[in-house]
Design a protein around this motif. Structure first.
Motif, PDB file in Angstrom:
ATOM      1  N   MET A  46       0.841  -1.196   0.000  1.00  0.00           N
ATOM      2  CA  MET A  46       0.000   0.000   0.000  1.00  0.00           C
ATOM      3  C   MET A  46       0.874   1.244   0.000  1.00  0.00           C
ATOM      4  O   MET A  46       1.927   1.301   0.666  1.00  0.00           O
ATOM      5  CB  MET A  46      -0.957  -0.022   1.194  1.00  0.00           C
ATOM      6  N   ALA A  47       0.440   2.262  -0.757  1.00  0.00           N
ATOM      7  CA  ALA A  47       1.257   3.449  -0.987  1.00  0.00           C
ATOM      8  C   ALA A  47       1.454   4.279   0.274  1.00  0.00           C
ATOM      9  O   ALA A  47       2.391   5.077   0.339  1.00  0.00           O
ATOM     10  CB  ALA A  47       0.634   4.314  -2.081  1.00  0.00           C
ATOM     11  N   THR A  48       0.610   4.128   1.286  1.00  0.00           N
ATOM     12  CA  THR A  48       0.772   4.896   2.517  1.00  0.00           C
ATOM     13  C   THR A  48       1.827   4.304   3.441  1.00  0.00           C
ATOM     14  O   THR A  48       2.174   4.915   4.453  1.00  0.00           O
ATOM     15  CB  THR A  48      -0.568   4.956   3.267  1.00  0.00           C
ATOM     16  N   VAL A  49       2.352   3.123   3.091  1.00  0.00           N
ATOM     17  CA  VAL A  49       3.370   2.462   3.913  1.00  0.00           C
ATOM     18  C   VAL A  49       4.700   2.365   3.178  1.00  0.00           C
ATOM     19  O   VAL A  49       5.758   2.584   3.748  1.00  0.00           O
ATOM     20  CB  VAL A  49       2.887   1.060   4.344  1.00  0.00           C
ATOM     21  N   CYS A  50       4.649   2.025   1.883  1.00  0.00           N
ATOM     22  CA  CYS A  50       5.881   1.804   1.134  1.00  0.00           C
ATOM     23  C   CYS A  50       5.703   2.303  -0.298  1.00  0.00           C
ATOM     24  O   CYS A  50       4.604   2.678  -0.705  1.00  0.00           O
ATOM     25  CB  CYS A  50       6.246   0.314   1.134  1.00  0.00           C
ATOM     26  N   HIS A  51       6.788   2.288  -1.028  1.00  0.00           N
ATOM     27  CA  HIS A  51       6.738   2.583  -2.461  1.00  0.00           C
ATOM     28  C   HIS A  51       6.305   1.290  -3.163  1.00  0.00           C
ATOM     29  O   HIS A  51       7.018   0.278  -3.097  1.00  0.00           O
ATOM     30  CB  HIS A  51       8.101   3.040  -2.962  1.00  0.00           C
ATOM     31  N   ARG A 109       9.998  -0.589  -0.678  1.00  0.00           N
ATOM     32  CA  ARG A 109      10.772   0.035   0.396  1.00  0.00           C
ATOM     33  C   ARG A 109       9.886   1.016   1.161  1.00  0.00           C
ATOM     34  O   ARG A 109       9.069   1.741   0.578  1.00  0.00           O
ATOM     35  CB  ARG A 109      11.993   0.755  -0.184  1.00  0.00           C
ATOM     36  N   MET A 110      10.061   1.071   2.472  1.00  0.00           N
ATOM     37  CA  MET A 110       9.230   1.880   3.344  1.00  0.00           C
ATOM     38  C   MET A 110       9.413   3.368   3.064  1.00  0.00           C
ATOM     39  O   MET A 110      10.526   3.820   2.768  1.00  0.00           O
ATOM     40  CB  MET A 110       9.569   1.576   4.808  1.00  0.00           C
ATOM     41  N   THR A 111       8.313   4.122   3.175  1.00  0.00           N
ATOM     42  CA  THR A 111       8.387   5.562   2.992  1.00  0.00           C
ATOM     43  C   THR A 111       8.935   6.224   4.254  1.00  0.00           C
ATOM     44  O   THR A 111       8.849   5.677   5.366  1.00  0.00           O
ATOM     45  CB  THR A 111       6.996   6.143   2.679  1.00  0.00           C
ATOM     46  N   ALA A 112       9.479   7.423   4.073  1.00  0.00           N
ATOM     47  CA  ALA A 112      10.059   8.135   5.211  1.00  0.00           C
ATOM     48  C   ALA A 112       8.991   8.544   6.216  1.00  0.00           C
ATOM     49  O   ALA A 112       9.219   8.535   7.431  1.00  0.00           O
ATOM     50  CB  ALA A 112      10.821   9.371   4.708  1.00  0.00           C
ATOM     51  N   SER A 113       7.802   8.903   5.719  1.00  0.00           N
ATOM     52  CA  SER A 113       6.736   9.335   6.627  1.00  0.00           C
ATOM     53  C   SER A 113       6.249   8.203   7.506  1.00  0.00           C
ATOM     54  O   SER A 113       5.927   8.399   8.684  1.00  0.00           O
ATOM     55  CB  SER A 113       5.577   9.916   5.820  1.00  0.00           C
ATOM     56  N   PHE A 114       6.203   6.964   6.971  1.00  0.00           N
ATOM     57  CA  PHE A 114       5.729   5.849   7.800  1.00  0.00           C
ATOM     58  C   PHE A 114       6.840   5.303   8.690  1.00  0.00           C
ATOM     59  O   PHE A 114       6.555   4.633   9.687  1.00  0.00           O
ATOM     60  CB  PHE A 114       5.175   4.731   6.925  1.00  0.00           C
ATOM     61  N   ALA A 115       8.087   5.575   8.359  1.00  0.00           N
ATOM     62  CA  ALA A 115       9.177   5.122   9.223  1.00  0.00           C
ATOM     63  C   ALA A 115       9.060   5.743  10.611  1.00  0.00           C
ATOM     64  O   ALA A 115       9.344   5.087  11.630  1.00  0.00           O
ATOM     65  CB  ALA A 115      10.523   5.467   8.588  1.00  0.00           C
ATOM     66  N   GLY A 116       8.630   7.003  10.676  1.00  0.00           N
ATOM     67  CA  GLY A 116       8.421   7.628  11.975  1.00  0.00           C
ATOM     68  C   GLY A 116       7.332   6.947  12.780  1.00  0.00           C
ATOM     69  O   GLY A 116       7.433   6.827  14.010  1.00  0.00           O
ATOM     70  N   VAL A 117       6.288   6.471  12.094  1.00  0.00           N
ATOM     71  CA  VAL A 117       5.210   5.753  12.783  1.00  0.00           C
ATOM     72  C   VAL A 117       5.738   4.448  13.369  1.00  0.00           C
ATOM     73  O   VAL A 117       5.468   4.101  14.532  1.00  0.00           O
ATOM     74  CB  VAL A 117       4.045   5.481  11.803  1.00  0.00           C
TER      75      VAL A 117
END
Length: 459
Positions: free
Chosen positions: A197-202, A207-215
């Motif tokens: 899903m695009a809200t978690v990874c590309h 690979r995980m997105t930077a915004s979800f890495a904080g979560v």
């Protein structure tokens, strides 16, 4: 054309020693027909074409194209064939493809049930699987359009699951659902598994997105992304999705609010899902008992501070509905479009106008409490506006109120009567024979009276 019964009779007579001519005379068929069936050159129930098959010239091309691309749409193939001289219908093409079995089976896309599946171990407290479910046709009172969304989280070891309704699948709604579901499941596992899903990874690389890495760092979990074309790795949550759609959403009434629907879902999970039986090495147990034995980590004291925004329309009473409660705004915004902004974990909500101006801030009430949170200044301003409008507009008319014609209506009626009288006088002058200078004819009615008496006497 012979039927199967005729074919059996022909072969039986032949085995008895009958000649082809005798069989033909007995059945009333031509000798060439009998000979063809005896030599298995024709099939009972299948009529031999008397003219060339118009579809036959296209078989080679169709076979080659479907061998190259087994998933090629028949509509696309029909477009190509029409450029090559195909004049038959699309329905004929699909029927011929089925009857002739021209479409091969794609080995790469064979169903998972046709392939060998490895057994994936799920140790207690190891993994939580997450997925979104699209739920069509939500109640119109929700204002969510034609689709609602349900975030489902399931413990991979025990199978316990919970869900949270959301109007959209944005990252703030995902974070809100993750936090609420983890608290409903009783804690955090060591890993979270998602599909691409695009809200978690590309989605392309996984690979995980930077915004979800904080979560993920806030909750202290690792994130596992399913490999491409390997959806069966999260089969536990997929089964929960199916259960939620068929056993809860399918029977949800139309007159429930979002908060009531969420409460029904939570109750269904506790009463129905958690009581499912499970067989273990130690004997029979339930999903709830198995989940209670998992070693789950406690969630953080506050959720990840994502900013959740939802659009709302202000009511005529200058109130904004949000999660089962109503919050006041200045009366000038009645019937206007506003945005409710909330930082997850905060105890207040902000109401923002379309020009990004915060016009109200209220303490957040518990979801579904049905309370009205109003600012004293908003209440006073609304009363002043309402009283001013009532003074200028006057009271509304009652349905059985007596309202006689006023002075202006009486004067207009007098003018209308004068106009009518003058028109009648002018008309009478034109119809008077004396004033018009013409002679009149006097008719004696006694003549008609005598004629009538004579008629009665004769009768």
């Amino acid at each position: 054309m012979l039927t199967w019964e005729d074919d059996v009779e022909v072969h039986a007579l032949r085995k008895r020693g009958w000649t082809i001519s005798a069989i033909a005379r007995h059945t009333g068929r031509d000798r060439k027909t009998i000979r063809a069936y005896l030599n298995n050159e024709r099939t009972p129930g299948v009529r031999t074409r008397t003219e060339p098959d118009p579809f036959e010239p296209f078989v080679d091309y169709i076979t080659c194209r479907l061998r190259e691309d087994p998933h090629l749409w028949a509509r696309t193939l029909c477009d190509e064939l029409e450029d090559l001289g195909y004049r038959m219908s699309y329905q004929t093409l699909t029927r011929q493809i089925r009857d002739r079995e021209l479409r091969p089976v794609c080995e790469h896309c064979a169903n998972a049930t046709d392939r060998a599946n490895a057994v994936i171990e799920h140790p207690p407290g190891e993994e939580t699987q997450w997925d979104w479910v699209d739920l069509p046709n939500p109640p119109a009172s929700w204002g969510w359009g034609s689709m609602a969304h349900l975030l489902v989280g399931s413990l991979a070891h025990s199978g316990r699951w919970r869900g949270v309704l959301a109007p959209a699948m944005t990252q703030p709604h995902l974070v809100d659902g993750l936090d609420r579901i983890c608290r409903g499941l009783g804690g955090l596992t060591r890993s979270w598994r998602f599909d691409r899903m695009a809200t978690v990874c590309h989605p392309d690389s996984g690979r995980m997105t930077a915004s979800f890495a904080g979560v993920a760092k806030h909750y202290g979990v690792t994130v596992t992304i399913c490999p491409a074309r390997a959806g069966n790795r999260k089969g536990v949550v997929e089964k929960a999705n199916h259960t939620a759609a068929q056993r809860w959403w399918r029977t949800l009434p139309d007159d429930v609010t979002v908060e009531q629907a969420q409460a029904r879902l939570d109750e269904f999970c506790r009463v129905r899902s958690d009581t499912r039986p499970r067989r273990t090495a130690d004997g029979r147990t339930t999903v709830g008992a198995l989940a209670a034995a998992e070693a789950l980590s406690p969630p953080p004291t506050v959720p990840y501070p994502a900013i959740l925004t939802e659009s709302r329309v202000v009511s005529r009473q200058a109130l904004v509905s949000y999660r089962g409660n109503r919050y006041s705004v200045p009366p000038e915004l009645a019937s206007a479009q506003v945005t409710v902004t909330r930082v997850l974990g905060a105890e207040v909500i902000d109401i923002v106008t379309g020009s990004q101006i915060t016009i109200a801030r209220h303490r957040l009430a518990p979801d579904g409490a049905g309370v009205m949170v109003r600012d004293h200044g908003h209440v006073h301003a609304l009363e002043q506006v309402a009283m001013a409008a009532a003074g200028t507009g006057g009271r509304p008319h009652r349905r059985k109120e007596r309202i006689p014609p006023g002075p202006e209506a009486v004067e207009a009626a007098h003018a209308l009567r004068r106009r009518t009288t003058e028109a009648a006088a002018s008309s009478s002058d034109e119809s008077d024979p004396v004033s018009a200078g013409t002679t009149s004819t006097v008719i004696d009615l006694s003549t008609y009276e005598r004629a009538a008496r004579g008629r009665n006497t004769l009768a």
